[in-house]
Scaffold this motif. Structure first.
Motif, PDB file in Angstrom:
ATOM      1  N   GLU A 101     -40.183  10.913   4.880  1.00  0.00           N
ATOM      2  CA  GLU A 101     -40.345  12.261   4.015  1.00  0.00           C
ATOM      3  C   GLU A 101     -39.033  12.822   3.400  1.00  0.00           C
ATOM      4  O   GLU A 101     -38.289  12.969   4.296  1.00  0.00           O
ATOM      5  CB  GLU A 101     -41.052  13.118   5.110  1.00  0.00           C
ATOM      6  CG  GLU A 101     -42.178  12.751   5.885  1.00  0.00           C
ATOM      7  CD  GLU A 101     -41.962  13.329   7.225  1.00  0.00           C
ATOM      8  OE1 GLU A 101     -40.732  13.787   7.722  1.00  0.00           O
ATOM      9  OE2 GLU A 101     -42.639  12.611   7.998  1.00  0.00           O
ATOM     10  N   VAL A 102     -38.964  12.526   1.993  1.00  0.00           N
ATOM     11  CA  VAL A 102     -37.755  12.802   1.465  1.00  0.00           C
ATOM     12  C   VAL A 102     -37.721  14.300   1.429  1.00  0.00           C
ATOM     13  O   VAL A 102     -38.819  14.926   0.613  1.00  0.00           O
ATOM     14  CB  VAL A 102     -37.831  12.238   0.085  1.00  0.00           C
ATOM     15  CG1 VAL A 102     -36.512  12.510  -0.732  1.00  0.00           C
ATOM     16  CG2 VAL A 102     -37.815  10.597   0.111  1.00  0.00           C
ATOM     17  N   VAL A 103     -37.093  15.267   1.989  1.00  0.00           N
ATOM     18  CA  VAL A 103     -37.163  16.547   2.122  1.00  0.00           C
ATOM     19  C   VAL A 103     -36.022  17.215   1.321  1.00  0.00           C
ATOM     20  O   VAL A 103     -34.777  16.959   1.428  1.00  0.00           O
ATOM     21  CB  VAL A 103     -36.984  16.922   3.613  1.00  0.00           C
ATOM     22  CG1 VAL A 103     -37.043  18.410   3.844  1.00  0.00           C
ATOM     23  CG2 VAL A 103     -38.095  16.463   4.457  1.00  0.00           C
ATOM     24  N   PHE A 104     -36.697  18.059   0.848  1.00  0.00           N
ATOM     25  CA  PHE A 104     -35.552  19.336   0.055  1.00  0.00           C
ATOM     26  C   PHE A 104     -35.288  20.189   1.119  1.00  0.00           C
ATOM     27  O   PHE A 104     -35.947  20.911   1.621  1.00  0.00           O
ATOM     28  CB  PHE A 104     -36.075  19.938  -1.183  1.00  0.00           C
ATOM     29  CG  PHE A 104     -35.377  21.034  -1.687  1.00  0.00           C
ATOM     30  CD1 PHE A 104     -33.837  20.465  -2.436  1.00  0.00           C
ATOM     31  CD2 PHE A 104     -35.475  22.261  -1.996  1.00  0.00           C
ATOM     32  CE1 PHE A 104     -33.005  21.302  -2.974  1.00  0.00           C
ATOM     33  CE2 PHE A 104     -34.682  23.129  -2.340  1.00  0.00           C
ATOM     34  CZ  PHE A 104     -33.468  22.816  -2.816  1.00  0.00           C
ATOM     35  N   SER A 105     -34.407  20.161   1.928  1.00  0.00           N
ATOM     36  CA  SER A 105     -33.845  21.084   3.141  1.00  0.00           C
ATOM     37  C   SER A 105     -33.385  22.366   2.601  1.00  0.00           C
ATOM     38  O   SER A 105     -32.321  22.195   2.058  1.00  0.00           O
ATOM     39  CB  SER A 105     -32.796  20.208   4.299  1.00  0.00           C
ATOM     40  OG  SER A 105     -33.447  18.948   4.313  1.00  0.00           O
ATOM     41  N   MET A 106     -33.886  23.444   3.131  1.00  0.00           N
ATOM     42  CA  MET A 106     -33.409  24.430   3.009  1.00  0.00           C
ATOM     43  C   MET A 106     -33.046  25.252   3.993  1.00  0.00           C
ATOM     44  O   MET A 106     -33.878  25.443   5.074  1.00  0.00           O
ATOM     45  CB  MET A 106     -34.496  25.524   2.105  1.00  0.00           C
ATOM     46  CG  MET A 106     -34.951  25.028   0.791  1.00  0.00           C
ATOM     47  SD  MET A 106     -36.195  26.012  -0.041  1.00  0.00           S
ATOM     48  CE  MET A 106     -37.513  24.790   0.936  1.00  0.00           C
ATOM     49  N   ASN A 107     -31.633  25.657   4.417  1.00  0.00           N
ATOM     50  CA  ASN A 107     -31.018  26.468   5.584  1.00  0.00           C
ATOM     51  C   ASN A 107     -31.813  27.573   5.745  1.00  0.00           C
ATOM     52  O   ASN A 107     -31.621  28.961   4.871  1.00  0.00           O
ATOM     53  CB  ASN A 107     -29.628  26.332   5.435  1.00  0.00           C
ATOM     54  CG  ASN A 107     -29.074  26.748   6.924  1.00  0.00           C
ATOM     55  OD1 ASN A 107     -29.883  27.371   7.581  1.00  0.00           O
ATOM     56  ND2 ASN A 107     -27.954  26.441   6.876  1.00  0.00           N
ATOM     57  N   ASN A 108     -32.792  27.909   6.412  1.00  0.00           N
ATOM     58  CA  ASN A 108     -33.520  29.035   6.737  1.00  0.00           C
ATOM     59  C   ASN A 108     -32.711  30.273   7.450  1.00  0.00           C
ATOM     60  O   ASN A 108     -33.162  31.353   7.443  1.00  0.00           O
ATOM     61  CB  ASN A 108     -34.679  28.891   7.768  1.00  0.00           C
ATOM     62  CG  ASN A 108     -35.866  27.947   7.265  1.00  0.00           C
ATOM     63  OD1 ASN A 108     -37.006  28.542   7.206  1.00  0.00           O
ATOM     64  ND2 ASN A 108     -35.439  26.936   6.283  1.00  0.00           N
ATOM     65  N   ASN A 109     -31.520  29.730   7.907  1.00  0.00           N
ATOM     66  CA  ASN A 109     -30.588  30.851   8.380  1.00  0.00           C
ATOM     67  C   ASN A 109     -29.482  31.135   7.410  1.00  0.00           C
ATOM     68  O   ASN A 109     -28.592  31.916   8.174  1.00  0.00           O
ATOM     69  CB  ASN A 109     -30.007  30.224   9.687  1.00  0.00           C
ATOM     70  CG  ASN A 109     -30.958  30.132  11.010  1.00  0.00           C
ATOM     71  OD1 ASN A 109     -32.045  30.947  10.847  1.00  0.00           O
ATOM     72  ND2 ASN A 109     -30.962  29.171  11.742  1.00  0.00           N
ATOM     73  N   ALA A 110     -29.534  30.631   6.287  1.00  0.00           N
ATOM     74  CA  ALA A 110     -28.352  31.046   5.348  1.00  0.00           C
ATOM     75  C   ALA A 110     -28.978  31.465   4.100  1.00  0.00           C
ATOM     76  O   ALA A 110     -29.881  31.010   3.693  1.00  0.00           O
ATOM     77  CB  ALA A 110     -27.325  29.965   5.331  1.00  0.00           C
ATOM     78  N   ALA A 111     -28.554  32.609   3.549  1.00  0.00           N
ATOM     79  CA  ALA A 111     -28.721  33.024   2.289  1.00  0.00           C
ATOM     80  C   ALA A 111     -28.427  31.867   1.036  1.00  0.00           C
ATOM     81  O   ALA A 111     -27.556  31.112   1.310  1.00  0.00           O
ATOM     82  CB  ALA A 111     -27.858  34.160   1.716  1.00  0.00           C
ATOM     83  N   PRO A 112     -29.329  31.621  -0.134  1.00  0.00           N
ATOM     84  CA  PRO A 112     -30.383  32.725  -0.085  1.00  0.00           C
ATOM     85  C   PRO A 112     -31.843  32.181   0.658  1.00  0.00           C
ATOM     86  O   PRO A 112     -32.864  33.008   0.468  1.00  0.00           O
ATOM     87  CB  PRO A 112     -30.619  32.639  -1.761  1.00  0.00           C
ATOM     88  CG  PRO A 112     -30.362  31.211  -1.741  1.00  0.00           C
ATOM     89  CD  PRO A 112     -29.411  30.655  -1.148  1.00  0.00           C
ATOM     90  N   PHE A 113     -31.821  31.136   1.265  1.00  0.00           N
ATOM     91  CA  PHE A 113     -32.929  30.496   2.005  1.00  0.00           C
ATOM     92  C   PHE A 113     -33.446  31.187   3.068  1.00  0.00           C
ATOM     93  O   PHE A 113     -34.494  30.675   3.776  1.00  0.00           O
ATOM     94  CB  PHE A 113     -32.969  29.072   2.052  1.00  0.00           C
ATOM     95  CG  PHE A 113     -32.886  28.633   0.518  1.00  0.00           C
ATOM     96  CD1 PHE A 113     -33.900  28.683  -0.268  1.00  0.00           C
ATOM     97  CD2 PHE A 113     -31.819  27.481   0.157  1.00  0.00           C
ATOM     98  CE1 PHE A 113     -33.905  28.086  -1.659  1.00  0.00           C
ATOM     99  CE2 PHE A 113     -31.698  26.900  -0.781  1.00  0.00           C
ATOM    100  CZ  PHE A 113     -32.661  27.224  -2.071  1.00  0.00           C
ATOM    101  N   ASP A 114     -32.698  32.331   3.491  1.00  0.00           N
ATOM    102  CA  ASP A 114     -33.294  32.871   4.574  1.00  0.00           C
ATOM    103  C   ASP A 114     -34.278  33.927   4.446  1.00  0.00           C
ATOM    104  O   ASP A 114     -34.997  34.579   5.200  1.00  0.00           O
ATOM    105  CB  ASP A 114     -32.109  33.656   5.416  1.00  0.00           C
ATOM    106  CG  ASP A 114     -31.468  34.646   4.380  1.00  0.00           C
ATOM    107  OD1 ASP A 114     -31.714  34.651   3.183  1.00  0.00           O
ATOM    108  OD2 ASP A 114     -30.686  35.638   4.995  1.00  0.00           O
TER     109      ASP A 114
END
Length: 496
Positions: free
Chosen positions: A270-283
């Protein structure tokens, strides 16, 4: 399947971005074959170590599983566990006790016998010593009892639909106490090969074992690593490699003479666009959702994989898993993405690993996110060492692009709030627990519910399920392009 030729060539802009992604540290500058290897496989993503007990990622198990290390069960072509080092398995009625009857006469490459004590040691070593996050797959085990030299009973704290399956992957690798001090450079297993030489960043050479318990390997072998797809294909044409595994630039297929084989298989990647759920803006879930709607996955498939990848609807599920539904969770919709941002201009730095597919995808994602209101910066991060340290271990990133190839890895990716994605959902963890511990007939329903929860939160976005494009030189047979677990098996490949 075998594909006679890929689709039409890539657009010029994509080719330019591919060439721009080549790093100065590429093994492309090397010439000639790996010394002493009868079969040479060229691929990308070199491991920095051979110790997967402490290091995550796909490169180490790809090189070692089925070649050096083996497991009690193997995952067959239908995706189900089948006996391997264990020739028979007895499971009690409540699925909390597994009795393995082992093959006799199997030996590790250092001459030690493989037996029930080996199984007990290997399982307990995962539980007590591994720092790789995948060690959690062994959490259901409460005890391991040696019944006799070739019989071992593994007891679980509760039923687990995932546990036996995971024993066919790297967490089920059978090891010996004498080998754990040299895991990083001289792994010892029961497989058809030993590691002859490990040159960090360049290659791994294998010697075929004459005393292997099963069908011996056809010849000595090597894996040679490239960071440049053009150089990999050139090495094939020059005779420096015999197989190109996981080609990341399918547009190069049109330049190959007809006598070269082109094989396209399925993967767990799975080629994932990883977004850090603990860091702005992706929180902010709305910002994650906006990014998911802004990215045109069909366009990415054409640009990066010549249309040969599978669009999973954004979900982290390969089409081979029972809980794959084909639902499109985030169809390309720039207007909806703009509405979710409500006039904001989120600033995002994408930490792009120095891998061709990621570099090429990042150029298109940069454009698409910018068009809906994101302010995007791209930074290249050397892979694997820097990326694994900065992104995976320290969680020091906002967004990234990476292929997760571990099979059935939803619990590892999303079930642990401390994982690098930072995704945290009690509802998801409950579904995962019930899917694993409940009746086997309910597993698929629960896993579909788990996927729905992840996608509603846009915990991450799967850009594509990547194809495995394999090229073979004339006279090479026995290649299996479908990737079922985490291994690149070499023993069955034969070069005339």
């Amino acid at each position: 399947m075998v594909n006679s030729r890929a689709a039409q060539g890539l657009a010029a802009i994509a080719a330019a971005s591919l060439l721009a992604s080549c790093s100065a540290g590429s093994t492309a500058s090397e010439v000639g074959r790996v010394q002493g290897a009868g079969l040479v496989v060229g691929t990308s993503g070199a491991p920095a170590s051979l110790d997967f007990t402490t290091t995550g990622g796909a490169a180490i198990p790809q090189a070692l599983m089925s070649n050096v290390y083996e497991t009690l069960v193997r995952i067959d072509e239908n995706g189900e566990p089948a006996p391997h080092l264990a020739q028979d398995i007895a499971i009690n009625d409540d699925r909390t006790s597994y009795t393995f009857h082992l093959r006799e006469g199997v030996r590790f490459s250092n001459g030690e016998p493989f037996n029930a004590e080996s199984v007990k040691f290997s399982i307990e070593y995962v539980q007590n010593e591994w720092t790789n996050g995948l060690s959690s797959q062994m959490d259901p085990v409460s005890s391991v009892d040696v019944l006799d030299e070739y019989t071992v009973q593994v007891n679980l704290e509760h039923p687990s639909n995932r546990w036996l399956w995971s024993m066919g992957t790297l967490t089920g690798a059978m090891m010996t106490p004498a080998g754990v001090d040299t895991l990083a450079s001289d792994p010892i297993g029961t497989g058809p090969y030993t590691v002859k030489r490990f040159s960090v960043g360049e290659s791994i050479s294998y010697t075929a074992r004459e005393d292997y318990w099963g069908t011996p390997a056809n010849q000595d072998a090597a894996i040679r690593y490239f960071s440049d797809s053009v150089a990999t294909v050139n090495a094939l044409r020059a005779g420096d490699v015999d197989v190109v595994w996981a080609l990341q630039a399918p547009e190069l297929l049109d330049s190959l003479p007809e006598e070269y084989g082109v094989h396209v298989g399925s993967t767990n990647g799975e080629v994932v666009f990883s977004m850090n759920n603990n860091a702005a803006p992706f929180d902010d879930p709305a910002v994650r959702q906006a990014a998911a709607y802004a990215i045109d996955r069909d366009a990415l498939n054409q640009v990066v994989w010549e249309g040969m990848a599978t669009n999973t609807g954004g979900a982290p599920v390969p089409p081979t898993d029972p809980w794959y539904t084909g639902r499109d969770y985030y169809p390309f919709d720039p207007q909806r993405a703009e509405a979710l941002l409500t006039g904001r201009t989120p600033e995002v730095t994408i930490s792009v690993p120095s891998l061709p597919y990621a570099q090429t995808a990042a150029e298109l994602i940069f454009s698409q996110l910018t068009q809906v209101g994101f302010k995007v910066t791209l930074e290249t991060v050397e892979f694997p060492a820097v990326w694994l340290g900065q992104v995976m271990s320290q969680h020091d990133y906002q967004a990234s692009i990476i292929s997760h190839v571990e099979p059935r890895d939803i619990p590892a990716l999303f079930g642990n709030p401390d994982y690098y994605l930072g995704y945290d959902s009690p509802e998801l963890r409950e579904d995962l627990q019930l899917a694993d511990q409940g009746d086997l007939s309910d597993e698929t329903t629960r896993m579909i519910s788990a996927v729905d929860t992840i996608m509603a939160d846009a915990g991450a976005l799967t850009l594509a399920n990547s194809p495995n494009v394999v090229l073979t030189a004339p006279g090479v047979t026995g290649i299996e392009a479908n990737v079922i677990t985490d291994a690149l098996p070499l023993a069955g490949v034969k070069k005339q």
